[in-house]
Motif scaffolding. Structure first.
Motif, PDB file in Angstrom:
ATOM      1  N   ASP A 128       0.850  -1.180  -0.002  1.00  0.00           N
ATOM      2  CA  ASP A 128      -0.012   0.069   0.012  1.00  0.00           C
ATOM      3  C   ASP A 128       1.017   1.075   0.207  1.00  0.00           C
ATOM      4  OD1 ASP A 128      -2.301  -1.550   0.105  1.00  0.00           O
ATOM      5  OD2 ASP A 128      -2.930  -1.105   2.043  1.00  0.00           O
ATOM      6  N   ILE A 129       1.886   1.265   0.861  1.00  0.00           N
ATOM      7  CA  ILE A 129       2.861   2.419   0.924  1.00  0.00           C
ATOM      8  C   ILE A 129       3.543   2.651  -0.543  1.00  0.00           C
ATOM      9  CG2 ILE A 129       4.839   3.228   1.775  1.00  0.00           C
ATOM     10  CD1 ILE A 129       4.227   1.796   4.498  1.00  0.00           C
ATOM     11  N   VAL A 130       3.912   1.733  -1.129  1.00  0.00           N
ATOM     12  CA  VAL A 130       4.761   1.737  -2.471  1.00  0.00           C
ATOM     13  C   VAL A 130       3.832   2.274  -3.425  1.00  0.00           C
ATOM     14  CG1 VAL A 130       5.899   0.597  -4.260  1.00  0.00           C
ATOM     15  CG2 VAL A 130       6.604   0.140  -1.634  1.00  0.00           C
ATOM     16  N   ARG A 131       2.599   1.795  -3.583  1.00  0.00           N
ATOM     17  CA  ARG A 131       1.711   2.305  -4.237  1.00  0.00           C
ATOM     18  C   ARG A 131       1.257   3.712  -4.130  1.00  0.00           C
ATOM     19  NH1 ARG A 131      -1.056  -2.965  -4.109  1.00  0.00           N
ATOM     20  NH2 ARG A 131      -2.314  -1.982  -2.574  1.00  0.00           N
ATOM     21  N   VAL A 132       1.048   4.229  -3.105  1.00  0.00           N
ATOM     22  CA  VAL A 132       0.601   5.619  -2.752  1.00  0.00           C
ATOM     23  C   VAL A 132       1.931   6.549  -3.138  1.00  0.00           C
ATOM     24  CG1 VAL A 132       0.330   7.162  -0.794  1.00  0.00           C
ATOM     25  CG2 VAL A 132      -1.057   5.128  -1.017  1.00  0.00           C
ATOM     26  N   VAL A 133       3.111   6.090  -2.591  1.00  0.00           N
ATOM     27  CA  VAL A 133       4.231   6.846  -2.858  1.00  0.00           C
ATOM     28  C   VAL A 133       4.341   7.419  -4.290  1.00  0.00           C
ATOM     29  CG1 VAL A 133       6.794   7.119  -2.639  1.00  0.00           C
ATOM     30  CG2 VAL A 133       5.280   6.482  -0.665  1.00  0.00           C
ATOM     31  N   PRO A 136       1.686  11.096  -7.368  1.00  0.00           N
ATOM     32  CA  PRO A 136       1.518  12.281  -6.682  1.00  0.00           C
ATOM     33  C   PRO A 136       0.097  12.591  -6.151  1.00  0.00           C
ATOM     34  CG  PRO A 136       2.519  12.571  -8.536  1.00  0.00           C
ATOM     35  CD  PRO A 136       2.192  11.122  -8.564  1.00  0.00           C
ATOM     36  N   ALA A 137      -0.115  12.948  -4.880  1.00  0.00           N
ATOM     37  CA  ALA A 137      -1.112  13.405  -4.162  1.00  0.00           C
ATOM     38  C   ALA A 137      -2.068  12.448  -3.812  1.00  0.00           C
ATOM     39  CB  ALA A 137      -2.129  14.434  -5.047  1.00  0.00           C
ATOM     40  N   ALA A 138      -1.747  10.996  -4.078  1.00  0.00           N
ATOM     41  CA  ALA A 138      -2.683   9.945  -3.795  1.00  0.00           C
ATOM     42  C   ALA A 138      -2.770   9.609  -2.527  1.00  0.00           C
ATOM     43  CB  ALA A 138      -2.528   8.820  -4.526  1.00  0.00           C
ATOM     44  N   VAL A 139      -3.876   9.268  -1.765  1.00  0.00           N
ATOM     45  CA  VAL A 139      -3.991   8.988  -0.442  1.00  0.00           C
ATOM     46  C   VAL A 139      -4.438   7.535  -0.394  1.00  0.00           C
ATOM     47  CG1 VAL A 139      -4.269  11.072   0.358  1.00  0.00           C
ATOM     48  CG2 VAL A 139      -6.279   9.743  -0.270  1.00  0.00           C
ATOM     49  N   ASP A 140      -4.883   6.946  -1.774  1.00  0.00           N
ATOM     50  CA  ASP A 140      -5.255   5.336  -1.789  1.00  0.00           C
ATOM     51  C   ASP A 140      -5.109   5.055  -3.085  1.00  0.00           C
ATOM     52  OD1 ASP A 140      -5.978   2.854  -0.955  1.00  0.00           O
ATOM     53  OD2 ASP A 140      -8.283   3.445  -0.780  1.00  0.00           O
ATOM     54  N   VAL A 141      -4.702   3.815  -3.333  1.00  0.00           N
ATOM     55  CA  VAL A 141      -4.457   3.576  -4.559  1.00  0.00           C
ATOM     56  C   VAL A 141      -4.934   1.830  -4.456  1.00  0.00           C
ATOM     57  CG1 VAL A 141      -3.025   2.894  -6.667  1.00  0.00           C
ATOM     58  CG2 VAL A 141      -2.794   5.092  -5.528  1.00  0.00           C
ATOM     59  N   ASP A 142      -5.629   1.469  -5.643  1.00  0.00           N
ATOM     60  CA  ASP A 142      -5.676  -0.072  -5.610  1.00  0.00           C
ATOM     61  C   ASP A 142      -5.838  -0.570  -6.957  1.00  0.00           C
ATOM     62  OD1 ASP A 142      -5.978  -1.413  -2.912  1.00  0.00           O
ATOM     63  OD2 ASP A 142      -7.952  -0.318  -2.479  1.00  0.00           O
ATOM     64  N   GLY A 147      -4.134  -5.194 -12.808  1.00  0.00           N
ATOM     65  CA  GLY A 147      -3.246  -3.938 -13.068  1.00  0.00           C
ATOM     66  C   GLY A 147      -3.667  -3.267 -14.203  1.00  0.00           C
ATOM     67  N   ILE A 148      -4.734  -3.626 -14.946  1.00  0.00           N
ATOM     68  CA  ILE A 148      -5.117  -2.820 -16.359  1.00  0.00           C
ATOM     69  C   ILE A 148      -5.893  -1.572 -15.842  1.00  0.00           C
ATOM     70  CG2 ILE A 148      -6.487  -2.989 -18.261  1.00  0.00           C
ATOM     71  CD1 ILE A 148      -5.842  -6.210 -18.266  1.00  0.00           C
ATOM     72  N   VAL A 149      -6.566  -1.794 -14.781  1.00  0.00           N
ATOM     73  CA  VAL A 149      -7.456  -0.735 -14.102  1.00  0.00           C
ATOM     74  C   VAL A 149      -6.916  -0.140 -12.765  1.00  0.00           C
ATOM     75  CG1 VAL A 149      -9.876  -0.181 -13.263  1.00  0.00           C
ATOM     76  CG2 VAL A 149      -9.399  -1.494 -15.107  1.00  0.00           C
ATOM     77  N   GLN A 150      -6.891   1.180 -12.627  1.00  0.00           N
ATOM     78  CA  GLN A 150      -6.524   1.780 -11.262  1.00  0.00           C
ATOM     79  C   GLN A 150      -7.652   2.604 -10.593  1.00  0.00           C
ATOM     80  OE1 GLN A 150      -3.139   4.137 -11.169  1.00  0.00           O
ATOM     81  NE2 GLN A 150      -1.695   2.167 -10.390  1.00  0.00           N
ATOM     82  N   MET A 151      -7.853   2.069  -9.233  1.00  0.00           N
ATOM     83  CA  MET A 151      -8.824   3.140  -8.456  1.00  0.00           C
ATOM     84  C   MET A 151      -7.809   3.854  -7.521  1.00  0.00           C
ATOM     85  SD  MET A 151      -9.981   4.032  -5.413  1.00  0.00           S
ATOM     86  CE  MET A 151      -9.554   2.777  -4.248  1.00  0.00           C
ATOM     87  N   ALA A 152      -7.983   5.152  -7.831  1.00  0.00           N
ATOM     88  CA  ALA A 152      -7.101   6.144  -6.878  1.00  0.00           C
ATOM     89  C   ALA A 152      -7.819   7.380  -6.138  1.00  0.00           C
ATOM     90  CB  ALA A 152      -6.028   6.846  -7.826  1.00  0.00           C
ATOM     91  N   ILE A 203     -12.012  10.524  -6.057  1.00  0.00           N
ATOM     92  CA  ILE A 203     -11.974   9.282  -6.395  1.00  0.00           C
ATOM     93  C   ILE A 203     -12.346   8.877  -7.827  1.00  0.00           C
ATOM     94  CG2 ILE A 203     -12.825   6.660  -5.930  1.00  0.00           C
ATOM     95  CD1 ILE A 203     -13.825   7.950  -3.135  1.00  0.00           C
ATOM     96  N   VAL A 204     -11.242   8.505  -8.473  1.00  0.00           N
ATOM     97  CA  VAL A 204     -11.309   8.081  -9.928  1.00  0.00           C
ATOM     98  C   VAL A 204     -10.829   6.618 -10.179  1.00  0.00           C
ATOM     99  CG1 VAL A 204     -10.723  10.548 -10.715  1.00  0.00           C
ATOM    100  CG2 VAL A 204      -8.801   9.049 -10.306  1.00  0.00           C
ATOM    101  N   ILE A 205     -11.392   6.310 -11.362  1.00  0.00           N
ATOM    102  CA  ILE A 205     -11.350   4.878 -11.896  1.00  0.00           C
ATOM    103  C   ILE A 205     -10.869   4.944 -13.435  1.00  0.00           C
ATOM    104  CG2 ILE A 205     -11.898   2.675 -12.120  1.00  0.00           C
ATOM    105  CD1 ILE A 205     -14.192   3.239 -10.044  1.00  0.00           C
ATOM    106  N   GLY A 206      -9.700   4.290 -13.618  1.00  0.00           N
ATOM    107  CA  GLY A 206      -9.477   4.304 -15.040  1.00  0.00           C
ATOM    108  C   GLY A 206      -8.094   3.522 -15.416  1.00  0.00           C
ATOM    109  N   SER A 207      -7.463   3.799 -16.597  1.00  0.00           N
ATOM    110  CA  SER A 207      -6.286   3.297 -16.774  1.00  0.00           C
ATOM    111  C   SER A 207      -5.035   3.621 -16.043  1.00  0.00           C
ATOM    112  CB  SER A 207      -5.817   3.279 -18.439  1.00  0.00           C
ATOM    113  OG  SER A 207      -5.518   4.751 -18.728  1.00  0.00           O
ATOM    114  N   PRO A 208      -4.093   3.041 -15.858  1.00  0.00           N
ATOM    115  CA  PRO A 208      -2.809   3.582 -14.685  1.00  0.00           C
ATOM    116  C   PRO A 208      -2.336   4.688 -15.391  1.00  0.00           C
ATOM    117  CG  PRO A 208      -2.783   1.311 -14.953  1.00  0.00           C
ATOM    118  CD  PRO A 208      -3.710   1.502 -16.031  1.00  0.00           C
TER     119      PRO A 208
END
Length: 445
Positions: A128-133, A136-142, A147-152, A203-208
């Motif tokens: 979780d830490i590495v994905r957020v770092v 930029p500006a993200a507080v959560d990333v999944d 991995g084709i789609v990201q929620m941030a 909160i957005v959902i899309g390609s990386p």
């Protein structure tokens, strides 16, 4: 499904709350006050007792149970609970552990310890830490769909390009869907004319690639696209795994550890990391090491208090972003209120991973949003789904208004969801769903 959960702490309680609506849940805990509180605050059956005791497990209905989830704060207790349950029958067992060594052993031998599925809290937190770092500006990333789609989820600062504009004005990325805004702690579906205010979370959902591009519009000016100068404070197991994951991405971090022997071990195990023996609360040391130039400081020490102190010191010196691990979930809002950019709760991450696994079959993947106010779900649709075979604009009328179709993948390729997009059987659809609409959605998709 009948589920027994051993441990009614933050992890166990979150799992129980997530599963109780659709499953028969029984919780076991040794603390009578915790059992009483859980009994009166929910419809969940709670039993006082030792989850490693066969007698207690049988009192909880082990013979009729389909699954046992051991989620206490003690690794050995969790493993023993699973092993004890296996002596009676073929119940499916899940164990939460902190020490990733247990996970390494279990991975090499299927069914080791009497555990069918194991979750390492420390390794999950490091990921979780590495994905957020990295965003930029993200507080959560999944990640979703492999991995084709990201929620941030992004914090909107006052000097962000999108502050003071409407969703329609900033939603200009081809492979990105604006799903929701978090305003004063409440989650609301994002509509075209919804204003985006400083302090909101988007909160957005899309390609990386699109999520990364969007992050540059959210982040303040002169923020680097990816953190390069990263400082880790604390040589804990989480700190070790965070540094190791960064090394695997080709990033060299600096790790500060006060204990000389632990520092020596880390230096040997992490050849691509600069390990420094020192007290990270020593301001002169931090200034001398030019911590103010760091893109991110990650506090993973052995106490919430020290992580808070280190993060505040880093902020006062001018560090761009601070990420702090926080064991007590009720402190998360405090950390963010005083200026810590990202507070990551290992217990919350663990509960989410276990709930995600228990939902496999119906749900491919999920992410819990803002204390379960909403969920992001990945579902493989079939012929019976209301989404199948019609343009999206026709089928959304049969879905609750608190649902957003965020992304589609077909044959491992990203498909942008637009009004005329036709969803086919076998497609993976990523949905943003408010908690109130979840049951209605699952009954038709």
């Amino acid at each position: 499904m009948r589920v027994i959960i051993v441990g009614a702490g933050e992890v166990g309680s979150n799992i129980a709350a997530s599963l109780a609506e659709s499953h028969d849940v029984i919780v076991i805990d040794v603390d009578p006050e915790t059992v009483e509180e859980l009994t009166y605050s929910s419809d969940i059956l709670a039993i006082e007792g030792d989850g490693t005791s066969l007698e207690t497990l049988e009192d909880a209905g082990l013979g009729e149970a389909d699954m046992l989830i051991a989620s206490t704060d003690d690794d050995e207790t969790n493993i023993l609970s699973c092993g004890t349950a296996k002596t009676v029958g073929d119940i499916f067992t899940i164990a939460r552990v902190r020490n990733a060594n247990f996970l390494a052993t279990w991975t090499r031998s299927e069914g080791a310890f009497g555990v069918d599925f194991m979750v390492s809290t420390n390794l999950l937190t490091a990921n979780d830490i590495v994905r957020v770092v990295g965003l930029p500006a993200a507080v959560d990333v999944d990640p979703f769909a492999g991995g084709i789609v990201q929620m941030a989820e992004f914090e909107v600062a006052a000097d962000s390009e999108i502050a003071g504009r409407t969703v329609e004005e900033v939603d200009t990325f081809e492979a990105l869907t604006f799903a929701a805004l978090v305003q004063n702690g409440d989650v609301a579906i994002a509509r075209g004319q919804t204003p985006i205010e400083a302090g909101n979370k988007a909160i957005v959902i899309g390609s990386p690639e699109s999520v990364q591009a969007f992050s540059r519009t959210v982040a303040p000016a002169k923020t680097p696209d990816e953190a390069r100068d990263i400082v880790i404070v604390g040589g804990s197991d989480i700190g070790y795994h965070t540094a190791k994951l960064l090394e695997e991405r080709g990033l060299q971090s600096r790790l500060i550890e006060q204990d000389a022997e632990r520092g020596r071990q880390l230096a040997e195990a992490l050849p691509g990391t600069i390990v420094m023996k020192h007290d990270a609360t020593d301001v002169e040391f931090l200034v001398g090491e030019h911590i103010d130039r760091a893109d991110a400081v990650i506090a993973v020490a052995d106490s919430d208090e020290k992580n808070l102190l280190v993060s505040l010191l880093a902020k006062s010196l001018g560090v761009r972003r601070t990420v702090a691990v926080i064991e007590e979930g009720q402190y998360a809002n405090l950390f963010e209120t005083v200026g810590i950019d990202v507070a990551i709760n290992p217990r919350e991450a663990t509960a989410e991973e276990i709930v995600r696994f228990t939902q496999e079959g119906q749900i491919e993947n999920l992410s819990l949003i803002e204390g379960r106010q909403a969920e992001v779900l990945e579902i493989e649709v079939d012929e019976a789904s209301v989404l199948t075979g019609r343009p999206i604009r026709e089928c959304v009328g049969e879905l609750p208004s608190e649902v957003v179709i965020g992304a589609i993948t077909r044959n491992q390729e990203f498909v942008v969801p637009r009004g005329d997009t036709v969803i086919e059987p076998g497609d993976h659809v990523v949905l943003f769903v408010s908690a109130d609409a979840l049951s209605a959605v699952m009954s038709v998709v």
